[in-house]
Design a protein around this motif. Sequence first.
Motif, PDB file in Angstrom:
ATOM      1  N   GLN A  11       0.832  -1.209   0.000  1.00 20.23           N
ATOM      2  CA  GLN A  11       0.000   0.000   0.000  1.00 20.23           C
ATOM      3  C   GLN A  11       0.868   1.260   0.000  1.00 20.23           C
ATOM      4  O   GLN A  11       0.611   2.210  -0.751  1.00 20.23           O
ATOM      5  CB  GLN A  11      -0.907   0.003   1.232  1.00 20.23           C
ATOM      6  CG  GLN A  11      -1.959  -1.086   1.259  1.00 20.23           C
ATOM      7  CD  GLN A  11      -2.763  -1.037   2.544  1.00 20.23           C
ATOM      8  OE1 GLN A  11      -3.206   0.009   2.987  1.00 20.23           O
ATOM      9  NE2 GLN A  11      -2.950  -2.199   3.152  1.00 20.23           N
ATOM     10  N   LYS A  39     -10.155   6.942   2.581  1.00 21.55           N
ATOM     11  CA  LYS A  39     -11.447   6.975   3.249  1.00 21.55           C
ATOM     12  C   LYS A  39     -11.260   7.696   4.574  1.00 21.55           C
ATOM     13  O   LYS A  39     -10.172   7.661   5.161  1.00 21.55           O
ATOM     14  CB  LYS A  39     -11.973   5.556   3.477  1.00 21.55           C
ATOM     15  CG  LYS A  39     -13.449   5.520   3.873  1.00 21.55           C
ATOM     16  CD  LYS A  39     -14.002   4.106   3.822  1.00 21.55           C
ATOM     17  CE  LYS A  39     -15.487   4.114   4.164  1.00 21.55           C
ATOM     18  NZ  LYS A  39     -16.073   2.754   4.097  1.00 21.55           N
ATOM     19  N   TRP A  42      -5.811   4.712   3.959  1.00 22.64           N
ATOM     20  CA  TRP A  42      -5.670   4.232   2.596  1.00 22.64           C
ATOM     21  C   TRP A  42      -6.291   2.846   2.461  1.00 22.64           C
ATOM     22  O   TRP A  42      -5.967   1.925   3.201  1.00 22.64           O
ATOM     23  CB  TRP A  42      -4.204   4.180   2.215  1.00 22.64           C
ATOM     24  CG  TRP A  42      -3.929   3.698   0.826  1.00 22.64           C
ATOM     25  CD1 TRP A  42      -3.381   2.502   0.462  1.00 22.64           C
ATOM     26  CD2 TRP A  42      -4.195   4.402  -0.391  1.00 22.64           C
ATOM     27  NE1 TRP A  42      -3.275   2.419  -0.903  1.00 22.64           N
ATOM     28  CE2 TRP A  42      -3.773   3.575  -1.454  1.00 22.64           C
ATOM     29  CE3 TRP A  42      -4.745   5.648  -0.695  1.00 22.64           C
ATOM     30  CZ2 TRP A  42      -3.878   3.949  -2.786  1.00 22.64           C
ATOM     31  CZ3 TRP A  42      -4.853   6.021  -2.018  1.00 22.64           C
ATOM     32  CH2 TRP A  42      -4.424   5.181  -3.050  1.00 22.64           C
ATOM     33  N   LEU A  43      -7.202   2.707   1.512  1.00 19.02           N
ATOM     34  CA  LEU A  43      -7.824   1.423   1.226  1.00 19.02           C
ATOM     35  C   LEU A  43      -7.393   0.968  -0.161  1.00 19.02           C
ATOM     36  O   LEU A  43      -7.693   1.631  -1.156  1.00 19.02           O
ATOM     37  CB  LEU A  43      -9.350   1.548   1.282  1.00 19.02           C
ATOM     38  CG  LEU A  43      -9.962   1.964   2.625  1.00 19.02           C
ATOM     39  CD1 LEU A  43     -11.480   2.040   2.515  1.00 19.02           C
ATOM     40  CD2 LEU A  43      -9.567   0.992   3.719  1.00 19.02           C
ATOM     41  N   PRO A  44      -6.666  -0.154  -0.254  1.00 13.47           N
ATOM     42  CA  PRO A  44      -6.209  -0.618  -1.561  1.00 13.47           C
ATOM     43  C   PRO A  44      -7.377  -1.122  -2.399  1.00 13.47           C
ATOM     44  O   PRO A  44      -8.402  -1.555  -1.872  1.00 13.47           O
ATOM     45  CB  PRO A  44      -5.239  -1.752  -1.205  1.00 13.47           C
ATOM     46  CG  PRO A  44      -5.717  -2.253   0.121  1.00 13.47           C
ATOM     47  CD  PRO A  44      -6.247  -1.037   0.840  1.00 13.47           C
ATOM     48  N   GLY A  45      -7.214  -1.051  -3.704  1.00 18.37           N
ATOM     49  CA  GLY A  45      -8.250  -1.532  -4.614  1.00 18.37           C
ATOM     50  C   GLY A  45      -7.646  -1.954  -5.929  1.00 18.37           C
ATOM     51  O   GLY A  45      -6.459  -1.751  -6.183  1.00 18.37           O
ATOM     52  N   PRO A  46      -8.455  -2.565  -6.807  1.00 18.69           N
ATOM     53  CA  PRO A  46      -7.938  -3.070  -8.088  1.00 18.69           C
ATOM     54  C   PRO A  46      -7.379  -1.973  -8.987  1.00 18.69           C
ATOM     55  O   PRO A  46      -6.527  -2.245  -9.832  1.00 18.69           O
ATOM     56  CB  PRO A  46      -9.174  -3.730  -8.723  1.00 18.69           C
ATOM     57  CG  PRO A  46     -10.354  -3.122  -8.027  1.00 18.69           C
ATOM     58  CD  PRO A  46      -9.889  -2.842  -6.633  1.00 18.69           C
ATOM     59  N   LEU A  47      -7.825  -0.729  -8.786  1.00 15.72           N
ATOM     60  CA  LEU A  47      -7.334   0.381  -9.603  1.00 15.72           C
ATOM     61  C   LEU A  47      -6.307   1.235  -8.856  1.00 15.72           C
ATOM     62  O   LEU A  47      -6.022   2.352  -9.242  1.00 15.72           O
ATOM     63  CB  LEU A  47      -8.511   1.251 -10.072  1.00 15.72           C
ATOM     64  CG  LEU A  47      -9.562   0.536 -10.933  1.00 15.72           C
ATOM     65  CD1 LEU A  47     -10.694   1.481 -11.295  1.00 15.72           C
ATOM     66  CD2 LEU A  47      -8.924  -0.043 -12.190  1.00 15.72           C
ATOM     67  N   GLY A  61      -6.363   2.144  -5.370  1.00 18.33           N
ATOM     68  CA  GLY A  61      -6.797   2.426  -4.013  1.00 18.33           C
ATOM     69  C   GLY A  61      -7.354   3.827  -3.861  1.00 18.33           C
ATOM     70  O   GLY A  61      -7.348   4.634  -4.796  1.00 18.33           O
ATOM     71  N   ARG A  62      -7.832   4.123  -2.668  1.00 15.96           N
ATOM     72  CA  ARG A  62      -8.428   5.426  -2.400  1.00 15.96           C
ATOM     73  C   ARG A  62      -8.341   5.721  -0.904  1.00 15.96           C
ATOM     74  O   ARG A  62      -8.113   4.831  -0.089  1.00 15.96           O
ATOM     75  CB  ARG A  62      -9.898   5.455  -2.839  1.00 15.96           C
ATOM     76  CG  ARG A  62     -10.766   4.428  -2.101  1.00 15.96           C
ATOM     77  CD  ARG A  62     -12.159   4.336  -2.705  1.00 15.96           C
ATOM     78  NE  ARG A  62     -12.929   3.271  -2.079  1.00 15.96           N
ATOM     79  CZ  ARG A  62     -13.681   3.438  -0.997  1.00 15.96           C
ATOM     80  NH1 ARG A  62     -13.759   4.629  -0.415  1.00 15.96           N
ATOM     81  NH2 ARG A  62     -14.359   2.428  -0.496  1.00 15.96           N
ATOM     82  N   GLU A  70      -2.923  -0.479   9.652  1.00 17.89           N
ATOM     83  CA  GLU A  70      -3.721   0.484   8.899  1.00 17.89           C
ATOM     84  C   GLU A  70      -2.832   1.666   8.512  1.00 17.89           C
ATOM     85  O   GLU A  70      -2.042   2.143   9.335  1.00 17.89           O
ATOM     86  CB  GLU A  70      -4.899   0.955   9.749  1.00 17.89           C
ATOM     87  CG  GLU A  70      -5.902   1.811   9.015  1.00 17.89           C
ATOM     88  CD  GLU A  70      -7.181   2.011   9.818  1.00 17.89           C
ATOM     89  OE1 GLU A  70      -7.982   1.057   9.916  1.00 17.89           O
ATOM     90  OE2 GLU A  70      -7.365   3.110  10.377  1.00 17.89           O
ATOM     91  N   THR A  75       2.558   1.867  -3.265  1.00 24.91           N
ATOM     92  CA  THR A  75       1.599   2.402  -4.232  1.00 24.91           C
ATOM     93  C   THR A  75       1.427   3.903  -4.044  1.00 24.91           C
ATOM     94  O   THR A  75       1.321   4.661  -5.014  1.00 24.91           O
ATOM     95  CB  THR A  75       0.235   1.700  -4.077  1.00 24.91           C
ATOM     96  OG1 THR A  75       0.388   0.296  -4.312  1.00 24.91           O
ATOM     97  CG2 THR A  75      -0.790   2.256  -5.058  1.00 24.91           C
TER      98      THR A  75
END
Length: 214
Positions: free
Chosen positions: A35, A205, A195-200, A202-203, A176, A38
């Motif tokens: 994370q 919150k 930070w919340l990871p994601g397939p694109l 992350g974003r 976290e 990224t």
Amino acid sequence: QSEGNKDSRAYEDIPDNKIQLTGLGLLQGEAAGTQIRTLVGNGTVRFFYSPYMRTRQTLQCILKAFEGQQVEMCAEPRLREQDFGNFQDAEQMAKVYEERQKFGRFYYRFPNGEAGTDVFDRVSDFWSTLLRSMDTSPVENLVLVTHGLLMRIFCMVYFHWTVEEFEEVWNPSNCEVWALEKAMVSGGYRLAGRWLPGPLGGRFKEIRFGERKN
């Protein structure tokens, strides 16, 4: 996840600074590293870390995501966990935590340990060091590998949270990642969130707060 998270009786025989990560904790550390990488990309990075065993292990896990990239590292005792008082009997500590809830988490002093006010003082001192380092030896990214309470008090010091605001903020989950972003115009920092990871990629919150603390 640490041995102490898994079984609070671990603190009866093992000093807090020597508590290690579990297998799950090591995986969480590696995920945090991915994370963070990224977020910072190939920018220059300086790590400040608590010298406790579990944070040193977390740092080693994080660094797997930075293989081939030069980074700076600095052990920082002021980022250590709040001192809860030497060896900790699980039954006695259950009563202590209950008493702390009645007294207030920030001002309560653990027997033979620290109050939140003590942690606030050393984090305030660390902020002075951190700001000087930004001027004398700047890097693009600063990463603190520390503990949940320290993360909250770190933000409390910089953003001038009141005690009431501090006590509303939930403690971060294991590994976290919280991020402060620098504003280009003012030069100050804002709390971007967790930070919340994601397939694109992350974003961010918002930081969790309110009565349902974890």
